[in-house]
Every structure is written in structure tokens, then in C-alpha cells.
Write a protein that holds these residues in place. Structure first.
Motif, PDB file in Angstrom:
ATOM      1  N   ALA A 254       2.407 -10.466 -10.155  1.00 15.82           N
ATOM      2  CA  ALA A 254       2.897  -9.113  -9.890  1.00 15.82           C
ATOM      3  C   ALA A 254       1.767  -8.341  -9.240  1.00 15.82           C
ATOM      4  O   ALA A 254       0.729  -8.139  -9.841  1.00 15.82           O
ATOM      5  CB  ALA A 254       3.333  -8.434 -11.192  1.00 15.82           C
ATOM      6  N   GLU A 255       1.984  -7.928  -7.991  1.00 12.01           N
ATOM      7  CA  GLU A 255       0.923  -7.218  -7.295  1.00 12.01           C
ATOM      8  C   GLU A 255       1.450  -5.894  -6.744  1.00 12.01           C
ATOM      9  O   GLU A 255       2.652  -5.688  -6.622  1.00 12.01           O
ATOM     10  CB  GLU A 255       0.340  -8.076  -6.168  1.00 12.01           C
ATOM     11  N   VAL A 256       0.506  -5.003  -6.423  1.00  6.85           N
ATOM     12  CA  VAL A 256       0.920  -3.721  -5.852  1.00  6.85           C
ATOM     13  C   VAL A 256       0.603  -3.688  -4.365  1.00  6.85           C
ATOM     14  O   VAL A 256      -0.255  -4.428  -3.881  1.00  6.85           O
ATOM     15  CB  VAL A 256       0.226  -2.521  -6.546  1.00  6.85           C
ATOM     16  N   CYS A 257       1.319  -2.809  -3.688  1.00  7.03           N
ATOM     17  CA  CYS A 257       1.183  -2.768  -2.236  1.00  7.03           C
ATOM     18  C   CYS A 257       1.531  -1.378  -1.717  1.00  7.03           C
ATOM     19  O   CYS A 257       2.350  -0.681  -2.308  1.00  7.03           O
ATOM     20  CB  CYS A 257       2.150  -3.799  -1.658  1.00  7.03           C
ATOM     21  N   ASP A 258       0.912  -1.007  -0.606  1.00  8.55           N
ATOM     22  CA  ASP A 258       1.290   0.215   0.110  1.00  8.55           C
ATOM     23  C   ASP A 258       2.599   0.013   0.834  1.00  8.55           C
ATOM     24  O   ASP A 258       2.831  -1.056   1.389  1.00  8.55           O
ATOM     25  CB  ASP A 258       0.286   0.457   1.264  1.00  8.55           C
ATOM     26  N   MET A 259       3.348   1.073   0.961  1.00  7.75           N
ATOM     27  CA  MET A 259       4.447   1.060   1.941  1.00  7.75           C
ATOM     28  C   MET A 259       3.824   0.718   3.282  1.00  7.75           C
ATOM     29  O   MET A 259       2.827   1.275   3.639  1.00  7.75           O
ATOM     30  CB  MET A 259       5.006   2.473   2.116  1.00  7.75           C
ATOM     31  N   GLY A 260       4.445  -0.134   4.004  1.00 10.27           N
ATOM     32  CA  GLY A 260       3.920  -0.321   5.361  1.00 10.27           C
ATOM     33  C   GLY A 260       3.003  -1.525   5.511  1.00 10.27           C
ATOM     34  O   GLY A 260       2.824  -2.032   6.595  1.00 10.27           O
ATOM     35  N   THR A 261       2.424  -2.019   4.405  1.00  7.74           N
ATOM     36  CA  THR A 261       1.608  -3.224   4.542  1.00  7.74           C
ATOM     37  C   THR A 261       2.222  -4.372   3.770  1.00  7.74           C
ATOM     38  O   THR A 261       1.560  -5.355   3.476  1.00  7.74           O
ATOM     39  CB  THR A 261       0.167  -3.000   4.024  1.00  7.74           C
ATOM     40  N   CYS A 262       3.482  -4.236   3.400  1.00 13.70           N
ATOM     41  CA  CYS A 262       4.041  -5.248   2.500  1.00 13.70           C
ATOM     42  C   CYS A 262       5.154  -6.043   3.153  1.00 13.70           C
ATOM     43  O   CYS A 262       6.096  -6.427   2.485  1.00 13.70           O
ATOM     44  CB  CYS A 262       4.528  -4.575   1.226  1.00 13.70           C
TER      45      CYS A 262
END
Lengths: 97, 154
Positions: free
Chosen positions: A37-45
């Protein structure tokens, strides 16, 4: 297949971290020990091919338009393990088949 | 700073406002931000970034019924890890289809992508309990609010 969830928010630094905690708890409650489970910015995912993206219900439409076809789950309550479990359980079961 | 107390350490009389009456969500974010600017924890641009994120992306930071957690990208506008807490009376609509109106607004600033993890964990523990929310929103003073936080995080 190892469950792989990407939690998305505007800055990948705040709300997504909280939702990630909830997702991790949900997966553990469902009996999964091995998952990502990882986090990400809108736009780089884009193009990561997770079991699903999760985000605030407010961002759901935006995220869907960024990566059409990818499963996106909009969450209303970031602290509700029940809501997350109900949302991811069908996807996880489908992935097992 | 012990891990357990990250939230409690950041909540001080100078970073808390009780039962503020504001005209709209923008004003709520501005007064929360002003607390942090006044203490030198963030510069004004950080508050502008919070407002900008809300205006562009919508109220994605209203994370559960009644609670908003405003923040912007970790970076140079933040001087140290900080948290503002504002309870709103009457509760204010932020435009979230499911979680409006908001009665507690938190605003945090972090130096990097990790520094606020313990703070977020504390907030998480606090906010999974609906009763905590109601009691916090109803707190009449800083001392009340702080006592509630302390017992909720035991």
C-alpha cells in the motif's frame, strides 16, 4: 496475486497517509499479511496497475479521468475500516479467481 | 518528544481556537492559518497554498463527518511541524457531499513527507471514535479540549 493499493491525494503527504493506515488495517482484518500500500500524488500515479486506486470521493472522477479503465475507489470516511473493507473485499476476491 | 505525545505536544493555547463563528470555509482556513503564521511555524504563502488546493481540488481534506484536515505540500513555507485546531460553532459547510458540515478544522504543516506521520497516527486514533468528535466540538475551553485529547489518546 499480492494486493497492491495506491492511495492518492493532492500532495501525497497528508490525507493519503491516513487512508493508507486505514487500508493497511483493513487488509490485516481481512487476513492479508503480504500486501503493498503506497501513497501517490494526483498526476504522478498513472500506469502502475494496482489492484485499485483509493482516494477521497471528492477526487474520484478526476482520478478516473487520469487513468481510464483502472479501478478507482472513492472513499467517504478515511477513518472507517468498515467502509474500506466493503470497498476492497470484492476486488480482492475477484483477483483471487 | 515521545512518539505518543506528538499531537499533545503540538496542541497549545496559542494554536487552538474554540467555537469560532466564521462566515465560510475560506475564513475558517484563514484563521487556522493565522495561528500558525503568528507563531512563525509557517509563512503566509502556506495558508495561500491550503486555500488554493481547496479551491482547485475541492474539499478532499474533509476526511470524515464533521472534520477537515487542511494542509499543503511539505516544503519551504513550513518552518517546523505544527498543528492548528479550530472548533467551529456553528458548523460550516465545506462543500463535501457526505461529510459536511465541519465542526473541527485541523491544519498542519510538515517539513517533509514523513515528519508528521506520528501526528497523523494520533489524529487517526482520535478520529475513529465518533464520540471523541462530538466532545471535542463541544469543548468550551482550551483546557477542556486538551483534557479530552489526552484521555482519548491514552
Amino acid at each position: 496475486m499480492k494486493p497492491y493499493f495506491i492511495i492518492v491525494c493532492t500532495f501525497g503527504a497528508g490525507s493519503s497517509l491516513m487512508l493508507r493506515m486505514c487500508v493497511e488495517d483493513a487488509l490485516k482484518s481481512l487476513g492479508y499479511k503480504d500486501f503493498q500500500a503506497e501513497v501517490c500524488d494526483m498526476g504522478t500515479c498513472k500506469g502502475k496497475n494496482p489492484t485499485a486506486y483509493l482516494c477521497s470521493i471528492v477526487l474520484e472522477a478526476n482520478l478516473k479521468s487520469q487513468d481510464p479503465g483502472a479501478p478507482v475507489i472513492g472513499i467517504k470516511n478515511f477513518y472507517s475500516e468498515n467502509e474500506v473493507i466493503a470497498a476492497i473485499k470484492p476486488l480482492l476476491e475477484a483477483a483471487q479467481d | 518528544m515521545s512518539e505518543q505525545n506528538s499531537l499533545l505536544t503540538l496542541v497549545t493555547p496559542r494554536t487552538v481556537l474554540i467555537k469560532e463563528n466564521v462566515s465560510d470555509w475560506r475564513e475558517a482556513i484563514r484563521i487556522a492559518g493565522k495561528l500558525l503564521v503568528n507563531e512563525g511555524f509557517v509563512v503566509e504563502d502556506y495558508v495561500d497554498q491550503c486555500l488554493q488546493a481547496a479551491a482547485t481540488m475541492g474539499p478532499y481534506y474533509v476526511l470524515c463527518p464533521g472534520v477537515a484536515i487542511s494542509h499543503a505540500r511539505p516544503g519551504q513555507a513550513v518552518k517546523q511541524l505544527c498543528l492548528a485546531t479550530v472548533t467551529l460553532d456553528p458548523p460550516v459547510p465545506f462543500g463535501h457531499q457526505y461529510n459536511d458540515p465541519v465542526s473541527i478544522l485541523f491544519m498542519f504543516g510538515s517539513l517533509n513527507k514523513e515528519a508528521h506521520l506520528v501526528l497523523l497516527k494520533n489524529l487517526g486514533r482520535l478520529l475513529t471514535n465518533n464520540d471523541n468528535l462530538k466532545r471535542l466540538a463541544a469543548a468550551d475551553s482550551f483546557a477542556d479540549l486538551y483534557d479530552l485529547l489526552e484521555s482519548a489518546l491514552k
